[in-house]
Write a protein that holds these residues in place. Structure first.
Motif, short mmCIF file in Angstrom:
data_model
loop_
_atom_site.label_atom_id
_atom_site.label_comp_id
_atom_site.label_asym_id
_atom_site.label_seq_id
_atom_site.Cartn_x
_atom_site.Cartn_y
_atom_site.Cartn_z
N ALA A 170 -94.27 -57.91 46.61
CA ALA A 170 -95.07 -58.83 45.82
C ALA A 170 -95.93 -59.70 46.71
CB ALA A 170 -94.16 -59.70 44.95
N ASP A 183 -104.52 -58.96 47.42
CA ASP A 183 -103.63 -59.04 46.25
C ASP A 183 -103.84 -57.85 45.33
OD1 ASP A 183 -101.86 -60.21 44.32
OD2 ASP A 183 -103.60 -60.96 43.23
N ARG A 184 -105.09 -57.49 45.09
CA ARG A 184 -105.40 -56.35 44.22
C ARG A 184 -104.86 -55.05 44.82
NH1 ARG A 184 -111.50 -55.87 43.75
NH2 ARG A 184 -111.20 -55.11 45.87
N SER A 229 -96.95 -51.40 43.79
CA SER A 229 -96.03 -51.74 42.70
C SER A 229 -95.20 -50.51 42.37
CB SER A 229 -96.82 -52.21 41.47
OG SER A 229 -97.55 -53.38 41.77
N ARG A 271 -101.05 -54.91 44.36
CA ARG A 271 -100.69 -54.64 42.97
C ARG A 271 -101.00 -53.20 42.59
NH1 ARG A 271 -103.88 -56.92 39.86
NH2 ARG A 271 -105.09 -58.32 41.19
N SER A 272 -102.13 -52.68 43.06
CA SER A 272 -102.55 -51.33 42.68
C SER A 272 -101.77 -50.25 43.41
CB SER A 272 -104.05 -51.15 42.95
OG SER A 272 -104.82 -52.07 42.22
#
Length: 415
Positions: A87, A68-69, A76, A72-73
């Motif tokens: 997502a 997940d990290r 995105s 997102r990093s």
């Protein structure tokens, strides 16, 4: 009309990857580092981006924090204002309190994502394979065949086919039978030496797959695309095999399900070859990932070994932030921020982020996960019995050191 606007993509990324333990002890298989700076899922996500797909949901579940990290990093990057996104979606438990019961159930529990989009087509991908593919070729095949579903297929030697889901097809590539790990796999028409193996890639007409997922949800099945959905669908739907069109542009097609530690090591070792099977350097098919803020790699101390020490890396992949300080690295992959200190010798190894190789250490055929400090004068990969007392050792003798493992000089020194 841009056909990619009518495709919604779900990537199945909740797998445990048990055969990759201990690399999957603290992360899901798609989050395992690969090729120095990448994660395994970056290859599927890059395929999506290079195919023009802009609505991508990554379905996460098992030990998903690292994955997940990373998404997102590093991912995105699309415009929310334009309705575009990549997502990570954790289990919502909207339908029941169960975790995902199978690949089909994972998609079924996330059909709510389609409510606002109303896409004509749903693309299902695995997040733990390494390959290059333009998924729009599948779209064109589906339209050409007036198909309800298309399954990505790679031709493999028939003697290897019992390890895969195998499709029997007619002369028009319509699937007439689908069987998981068959004892007697069907061969490709007019080619008895090869079979069509499923790549875990499916393109469906949304209305059709919704009906089959809803029907399957109430049955006592494995809730799996290969075991249940596709075999049921071919009875009364137009389901076709799509032969893999490799965007890697090499003589040999490249698709890897890196399911074991030895296969993982071998795929990484291929990258250091003069002419690797998998091309990371094709500007026409960029592989994207999270880019950490690391300084350039550095190699210091230029004396030869007769005069003392030499900081050198030969036939290796070396990422930013690495310092090879008076040590030797050969046929290895170094992730960012690795330190190789005086007179250390690293051969045929994968060394992940933030690892320190101490002075006079000798490392051979090893995978060292993140945040490990190898004490000075440690030997790994030279004494199988000693290694097996401390680390995971595969049948081939490959040594694997877990993330953050604490090694003590008094125990690990060779003297």
């Amino acid at each position: 009309m841009n056909p990619s606007h009518h495709i919604f993509t779900m990537i199945l990324a909740g797998g445990k990857g048990e055969r990759l333990y201990p690399l999957t002890d603290q992360r899901a298989k798609p989050a395992v580092p690969f090729g120095g700076k990448y994660r395994i899922i970056d290859f599927t996500l890059s395929n999506c981006l290079n195919s023009g797909l802009r609505k991508v949901a990554v379905l996460i579940q098992y030990k998903s924090h690292s994955l997940d990290r990373h998404i997102r990093s590093g991912w995105s990057i699309l415009s929310g204002e334009m309705g575009e996104y990549i997502a990570a979606i954790p289990p919502q438990q909207r339908i029941s309190e169960d975790w995902y019961r199978g690949t089909a159930d994972a998609v079924y529990q996330n059909l709510f994502l389609l409510e606002g989009e109303q896409p004509e087509l749903l693309l299902i991908l695995a997040g733990d394979h390494i390959y290059k593919m333009n998924y729009m070729e599948m779209f064109r095949w589906l339209i050409a065949k007036s198909a309800d579903a298309v399954v990505g297929a790679i031709d493999i030697p028939i003697q290897d086919a019992s390890r895969f889901g195998v499709m029997a097809v007619d002369e028009d590539f319509r699937i007439v039978n689908f069987e998981e790990k068959p004892a007697n796999p069907a061969h490709i028409p007019n080619d008895p030496a090869h079979a069509f193996a499923s790549m875990g890639i499916y393109l469906f007409r949304t209305k059709v797959i919704r009906e089959h997922l809803q029907s399957d949800s109430g049955e006592e099945t494995a809730h799996d695309f290969g075991k249940n959905i596709i075999p049921q669908m071919i009875k009364n739907r137009r389901v076709y095999a799509f032969k893999f069109q490799d965007a890697n542009r090499k003589a040999i097609q490249y698709w890897r399900d890196i399911g074991t530690l030895d296969a993982y090591w071998e795929a990484n070792m291929d990258l250091v070859a003069v002419d690797p099977l998998f091309n990371l350097y094709d500007p026409n098919w960029p592989i994207r990932t999270y880019q950490g803020q690391f300084p350039p790699a550095k190699f210091v101390f230029a004396q030869d070994y007769q005069g003392g020490r030499m900081g050198v890396a030969l036939d290796s992949v070396v990422c930013g932030g690495c310092i090879v300080s008076g040590g030797r690295v050969q046929n290895s992959v170094l992730s960012p921020n690795v330190r190789v200190q005086d007179h250390a010798d690293v051969r045929e190894s994968i060394v992940m982020e933030n690892v320190v190789i101490g002075e006079h250490s000798r490392i051979r055929r090893a995978i060292i996960d993140k945040d490990v400090v190898i004490p000075p004068r440690t030997e790994i990969g030279y004494n199988r019995e000693a290694d097996a007392h401390r680390f995971t050792v595969t049948d081939s003798g490959l040594v694997v050191i877990s993330k953050g493992m604490k090694l003590h000089a008094s125990l690990d020194s060779s003297g």
